[in-house]
Enzyme design. Sequence first.
Site, PDB file in Angstrom:
ATOM      1  N   CYS A  10       0.760  -1.068  -0.204  1.00  0.00           N
ATOM      2  CA  CYS A  10       0.106  -0.055   0.119  1.00  0.00           C
ATOM      3  C   CYS A  10       1.517   1.262   0.050  1.00  0.00           C
ATOM      4  CB  CYS A  10      -0.909  -0.032   1.018  1.00  0.00           C
ATOM      5  SG  CYS A  10      -0.178  -0.134   2.818  1.00  0.00           S
ATOM      6  N   GLN A  11       0.718   2.330   0.168  1.00  0.00           N
ATOM      7  CA  GLN A  11       1.338   3.351   0.858  1.00  0.00           C
ATOM      8  C   GLN A  11       2.160   3.456   1.496  1.00  0.00           C
ATOM      9  OE1 GLN A  11       1.058   6.049  -1.722  1.00  0.00           O
ATOM     10  NE2 GLN A  11       2.406   7.660  -1.112  1.00  0.00           N
TER      11      GLN A  11
END
Length: 119
Positions: free
Chosen positions: A82-83
């Site tokens: 993800c981030q």
Amino acid sequence: MASSGTKDISYEDLKALLGKSENLFLVDVRSKEEVDKGRIQGSVHIPLDTVDAALAMEPEQFKAKYGVTKPPLDAPELVFHCQMGRRGGAATTKAHELGYVSARNYAGGYKEWSTKEGK
């Protein structure tokens, strides 16, 4: 920091897999807005809230929706990101629960990747 049973993969290991492995299946679980700003080449976008449903799909459905072959349960190089690592960890846990025993989380996430790649 990782929850019990969740395997993490480092930037270096992921970079090496991207360069040499044909088996790597990299899943980006961020939102569409985040992906539109930049992504790791070769990743498949499956937002976190749809990971369960995606991994439960029949292979034909999966291929039709995502344009790639669904990874088998014993996929040796299934990596989520993800981030910043948290959602990737959640996706990895879900994958483990569904029987993807070797699923791993790229804990550094796109934030680390983009910094190291200079993007």
